[in-house]
Design a protein around this motif. Structure first.
Motif, short mmCIF file in Angstrom:
data_model
loop_
_atom_site.label_atom_id
_atom_site.label_comp_id
_atom_site.label_asym_id
_atom_site.label_seq_id
_atom_site.Cartn_x
_atom_site.Cartn_y
_atom_site.Cartn_z
N GLU A 264 5.04 -2.62 1.56
CA GLU A 264 5.25 -2.26 0.69
C GLU A 264 4.01 -1.70 -0.18
N GLN A 267 1.30 1.09 0.72
CA GLN A 267 1.24 2.04 -0.03
C GLN A 267 1.42 2.26 -1.46
N ALA A 268 1.65 1.37 -2.04
CA ALA A 268 1.35 1.39 -3.33
C ALA A 268 -0.27 1.99 -3.69
N MET A 271 -0.96 4.88 -3.11
CA MET A 271 -0.36 6.22 -4.00
C MET A 271 -1.55 6.44 -5.62
N ALA A 292 4.49 11.37 -8.45
CA ALA A 292 4.88 10.60 -7.46
C ALA A 292 4.43 8.77 -7.22
N ALA A 293 3.30 9.17 -8.02
CA ALA A 293 2.43 7.65 -7.90
C ALA A 293 3.69 6.39 -8.29
N TYR A 296 6.93 6.26 -6.91
CA TYR A 296 6.78 5.28 -5.32
C TYR A 296 6.44 3.76 -6.18
N GLY A 299 9.92 1.69 -7.35
CA GLY A 299 10.29 1.03 -6.48
C GLY A 299 9.87 0.25 -5.38
N ALA A 300 8.35 -0.01 -5.17
CA ALA A 300 7.82 -0.72 -4.11
C ALA A 300 7.89 -2.14 -4.88
N ARG A 340 11.61 5.60 -13.00
CA ARG A 340 11.53 5.92 -11.83
C ARG A 340 12.67 7.54 -11.10
N LEU A 344 11.60 11.17 -10.21
CA LEU A 344 11.63 12.67 -9.31
C LEU A 344 12.70 13.32 -9.49
#
Length: 359
Positions: A264, A267-268, A271, A292-293, A296, A299-300, A340, A344
């Motif tokens: 996580e 990937q963060a 982003m 988008a960043a 994400y 959530g991460a 978030r 979205l």
């Protein structure tokens, strides 16, 4: 710790300098000014350093790792960008030295009750007076409002959307700080302002949108920094905490949880870097990248934070624990500027996929 995918020698020096500053117990705002950090957003002709978005992201990452409560995002990134782009040359020459010296601390007051992340149309009204304007309205979730000496207030005036510089101690201005974080609520009841307090550059809406996007990217960078530190603390805890005579990090099930945290985090980071790189792109591309960043990373951050608390056990739920404080910081960040769900939702309305080039 990895702060960006690649760093120049100057950026590594910047990170080392900020980390060293944050190690000290005294996190006075004047120290940030003395190190030139508050001059980063302004042009060199205005006494600034004309720093890149990547440099500002590095500072936000360091603040996130150190869990330091200073209004760098609100004042040095969002507020200073608005002043640089929307204020007149005379206003910039008058205000920039105060901002870079740390004596003027800015906070953008844009979101309004019932609208929160999408303050359009702006319900706060600016009525012309003999000497300037009178502002009436209510602002909510004012990031950095607890520390502000001046608010940048969006309001609807005779010519449309405007932004005003409002002293926090002006008559008719009431600030109510949040109990958690550095946010505040702001009420304006006939606040009288001189005409010189109107940021009179063209296209206030476009520059306001750009400042908010830079703010979202800054929030993401700060959250990734906090995630880096929380992951580091959790790995150390797994190596030192013992059960049944062995370190709990030797248990395979907990190793798998630690790997999930690392995935996580990586990937963060990606982003964050994508959003930072897109800040100078076309507004539509920039907006999708930061949304988008933020979506994400929110959530991460929740997954990584909850996992860290679970692996720490009961101590991870206390504010005496650095892990507990970082978890609280990440939880607060998820509700700032755009949560978030809203990110979205706005992305779902985009006419182009994030994976496609605009035509």
């Amino acid at each position: 710790m990895n702060a960006m995918l690649t760093q120049s020698d100057e950026q590594r020096m910047l990170v080392d300098m900020v980390d060293g500053l944050l190690v000290a117990e005294d996190h006075a705002w004047s120290n940030f000014a003395e190190q030139g950090l508050l001059a980063m957003p302004f042009a060199t002709g205005e006494g600034g350093l004309d720093s890149s978005a990547a440099d500002l992201s590095l500072v936000m990452g360091a603040l996130g790792r150190a869990d330091v409560d200073v209004p760098f995002l609100a004042s040095a990134i969002i507020g200073s960008r608005l002043v640089r782009n929307l204020a007149s040359p005379a206003q910039r020459l008058h205000w920039a030295p105060k901002i870079t010296a740390g004596t003027m601390v800015l906070a953008l007051a844009h979101a309004e009750p019932g609208q929160h992340f999408d303050a359009a149309p702006v319900g706060t009204i600016a009525e012309p007076t003999a000497s300037g304007f009178s502002l009436t309205g209510q602002k909510t979730m004012v990031l950095g409002g607890k520390h502000a000496t001046h608010f940048l207030v969006s309001a609807t005036g005779p010519s449309g959307l405007n932004v005003f510089l409002v002293p926090a101690d002006a008559a008719g201005v009431t600030m109510s700080p949040h109990w958690l974080g550095d946010g505040a609520e702001l009420t304006l009841t006939g606040a009288e302002l001189s005409s010189s307090n109107l940021l009179d550059g063209p296209d206030a809406a476009a520059f306001l949108a750009a400042a908010l996007d830079h703010g979202l990217a800054g929030l993401v960078a700060g959250a990734v920094g906090a995630m880096e530190q929380l992951h580091h603390l959790t790995i150390d805890y797994l190596k030192t905490r013992k059960q049944f005579g062995v370190a709990i990090g030797s248990f395979q099930a907990l190793q798998h949880r630690a790997v999930d945290m690392l995935i996580e985090l990586e990937q963060a980071r990606s982003m964050r870097d994508h959003a930072t790189a897109a800040l100078d792109a076309d507004p539509a591309i920039r907006r999708r990248a930061v949304l988008a960043a933020k979506a994400y990373v929110d959530g991460a951050a929740r997954l990584l934070g909850e996992t860290a608390v679970q692996l720490h056990g009961a101590i991870g739920m206390t504010l005496e624990s650095p892990a507990g404080r970082l978890f609280r910081r990440l939880s607060t960040t998820q509700m700032q500027l755009c949560d978030r769900t809203q990110c979205l939702h706005e992305l779902s309305l985009s006419p182009a996929s994030l994976l496609e080039e605009d035509e």
